[in-house]
Scaffold this motif. Sequence first.
Motif, PDB file in Angstrom:
ATOM      1  N   LEU A   1     -16.809 -86.244  -7.806  1.00 12.70           N
ATOM      2  CA  LEU A   1     -17.257 -85.372  -6.888  1.00 12.70           C
ATOM      3  C   LEU A   1     -18.818 -84.822  -7.463  1.00 12.70           C
ATOM      4  O   LEU A   1     -19.805 -84.613  -6.605  1.00 12.70           O
TER       5      LEU A   1
ATOM      6  N   ARG B   1     -22.021 -84.992  -5.322  1.00  6.84           N
ATOM      7  CA  ARG B   1     -23.015 -84.006  -5.000  1.00  6.84           C
ATOM      8  C   ARG B   1     -24.307 -84.168  -5.346  1.00  6.84           C
ATOM      9  O   ARG B   1     -25.677 -83.705  -4.749  1.00  6.84           O
TER      10      ARG B   1
ATOM     11  N   PHE C   1     -17.803 -80.117   2.834  1.00  9.67           N
ATOM     12  CA  PHE C   1     -18.000 -80.105   1.316  1.00  9.67           C
ATOM     13  C   PHE C   1     -18.471 -78.693   0.790  1.00  9.67           C
ATOM     14  O   PHE C   1     -19.336 -78.371   1.195  1.00  9.67           O
ATOM     15  N   ASP C   2     -17.624 -78.393  -0.277  1.00  8.72           N
ATOM     16  CA  ASP C   2     -17.873 -77.131  -0.748  1.00  8.72           C
ATOM     17  C   ASP C   2     -18.124 -75.948   0.073  1.00  8.72           C
ATOM     18  O   ASP C   2     -19.011 -75.242  -0.357  1.00  8.72           O
ATOM     19  N   ASP C   3     -17.401 -75.923   1.050  1.00  7.86           N
ATOM     20  CA  ASP C   3     -17.361 -74.917   2.047  1.00  7.86           C
ATOM     21  C   ASP C   3     -18.758 -74.616   2.954  1.00  7.86           C
ATOM     22  O   ASP C   3     -19.032 -73.886   3.575  1.00  7.86           O
TER      23      ASP C   3
ATOM     24  N   ALA D   1     -13.594 -84.643   0.203  1.00  7.68           N
ATOM     25  CA  ALA D   1     -13.903 -83.233   0.920  1.00  7.68           C
ATOM     26  C   ALA D   1     -12.772 -82.114   0.815  1.00  7.68           C
ATOM     27  O   ALA D   1     -11.866 -82.215   0.780  1.00  7.68           O
ATOM     28  N   THR D   2     -13.249 -81.020   1.213  1.00  8.12           N
ATOM     29  CA  THR D   2     -12.318 -79.925   0.892  1.00  8.12           C
ATOM     30  C   THR D   2     -12.110 -79.510   2.555  1.00  8.12           C
ATOM     31  O   THR D   2     -11.126 -78.574   2.681  1.00  8.12           O
ATOM     32  N   GLY D   3     -12.301 -80.194   3.544  1.00 12.55           N
ATOM     33  CA  GLY D   3     -11.925 -80.072   4.826  1.00 12.55           C
ATOM     34  C   GLY D   3     -12.353 -80.991   5.965  1.00 12.55           C
ATOM     35  O   GLY D   3     -13.234 -81.598   5.551  1.00 12.55           O
ATOM     36  N   THR D   4     -11.545 -80.965   6.843  1.00 10.13           N
ATOM     37  CA  THR D   4     -12.280 -81.765   7.925  1.00 10.13           C
ATOM     38  C   THR D   4     -12.229 -81.279   9.345  1.00 10.13           C
ATOM     39  O   THR D   4     -11.326 -80.437   9.649  1.00 10.13           O
TER      40      THR D   4
ATOM     41  N   GLY E   1      -7.970 -76.642   5.600  1.00  9.62           N
ATOM     42  CA  GLY E   1      -8.998 -76.771   4.767  1.00  9.62           C
ATOM     43  C   GLY E   1      -9.981 -75.804   4.860  1.00  9.62           C
ATOM     44  O   GLY E   1      -9.875 -74.598   5.347  1.00  9.62           O
ATOM     45  N   SER E   2     -11.133 -75.860   4.219  1.00  8.65           N
ATOM     46  CA  SER E   2     -12.193 -74.786   3.954  1.00  8.65           C
ATOM     47  C   SER E   2     -12.717 -74.199   5.327  1.00  8.65           C
ATOM     48  O   SER E   2     -12.909 -74.850   6.153  1.00  8.65           O
TER      49      SER E   2
END
Lengths: 278, 276
Positions: B11, B15, B201-203, B218-221, B240-241
């Motif tokens: 991660l 980043r 990524f990271d909201d 990823a934190t969401g799609t 996800g976020s």
Amino acid sequence: MPLDHRRLRGPDESQPPALWAAGAEEDEAGAGEGEAAAAPRDPCALRPLFARAGLLSQAEGSAYVELSGGTKVLCAAWGPREAAEPGGTAAAAGGRLSCEFRRAPFSGRGARPRPGGAAEREAEREAAAALREALEPAVRLARYPRARLAVSALLLQDGGSALAAAVSAASLALADAGVEMYDLAVGCALCRDPGDPAGPWLLQPGEAEERRAAARLTLALLPALNQVSAVLGGGRGGDPEGWGQALRLGLDGCHRLYPVLRQSLLRAARRRDAAHSA
Amino acid sequence: MATAFKTVEPLEYYRRFLKENCRPDGRELGEFRATTVNIGSITTADGSALVKLGNTTVICGVKAELAAPAVDSANKGYIVPNVELPSLCSTRFRSGPPGEEAQAASQFIADVIENSQIIAKEDLCIANGKLAWVLYCDIICLDYDGNILDASAFALLAALKNVQLPSVTINEETGLSEVNLKQKNPLVIRKHPVATSFAIFDDTLLVVDPTAEEEDLATGTVTIVTDEEDRLCSVHKPGGSPLTGAKLQDCITRAITRHKEVKKLIDKVIKSIKPN
């Protein structure tokens, strides 16, 4: 029939349009005869084969084989990984080879088989067992004790000689994955026309020839060692002499296909080299 | 050194790239991978298409069969999509019945077909209450490197444009259907839906067309489906976020641009096989 909850279902029953094709039967018979009379196929003619190794990014080794009748097989192989059951006595002193053979639902010319159906699974299991039989003698399993090698073949289009193409693709994929092998297993199929009881055996039949054949044969050979790894077939083929002749024809076909497969492996290795150094 | 860091802290490694507004494979945040389409390669199917989105390879084969329409919708045919993720496309999938991801993808494709009205099911009906077409669309992933939804939707669209259905008439006297295999007509495609997927990524950061590695980190799609009149067909955001409204608007704008690119590609491919 148990409901398959994992796949989207359409209507309960459906038929392919070819069932009701007006005059299709007479057309086919006429065309078949015309074809046979006009250009009798040279039974020993080996049709062109296209083989390419190293095309999938996610599998350790992969190969694609296409025959001129339209048969397209894609195969992926994975090198040694830990076997599912650790420990135990050395019942399997060497490694284990697990094979899988799948047909895409759109690969056949007739009706679309329901994926997940019992008949489908049975046929796939048989083909996977045949594939394993053909590949095992070629792989140096003794070098991978307690390990599991996996091979997965997918038939995208069936234009005849599907199992033979799958055997060649699978051995190419294993070699591409870097698994130690004694030799490549080359597959070849033959069939015999029902019309003539003492007729010639055809090498690498197309889909129409295979469908109306009275007897079929699939061979797998390790050409450099000149050893046959699998013979699969049956039907009303006539006297044993005829079968012996068919075997010889098939072995000859395998020997002629061998250089093509080796070339494709060489090219794949060169491509990989160039990619790494770039 | 870089590979060691990548293995230990994937991660953080990622980043560092995102801070410079680019990704490890050299793409910008809003850039798609090279897309190629090949249609009509499977001759046993009534229509087929092979789509490559970078390394992700998806093949779609359409087979048309005849069936009686359902009792409650006597003038509609059927379209049955099915996405398969066989074990050969990636080590994360095991052989056997379709797993969660395959089922979710199949449902997504079914929703796209339904919401965008890509084909009016009434067009598939031959005789009211008696005979209709069933289009079985089988989408098989050959190589899984992320963004399977975009590739599947694209393959489906290309394959449906390639389908040729034989003409069927119902004989008045006998009531039986007669199929003329020689005379084929293409399908009437009403809308051209195109899917665009983003990874969150990271909201905060949005990245278009994620690879398999990026999807894992990823934190969401989010997947946006648009049609050719720049209208929104569907938004697919499975948990996800959370996303702000402004970010979602950016996604929609990017999706509209992507639609134009894809439409151009499909038109070019269809035109190239037209003289047949």
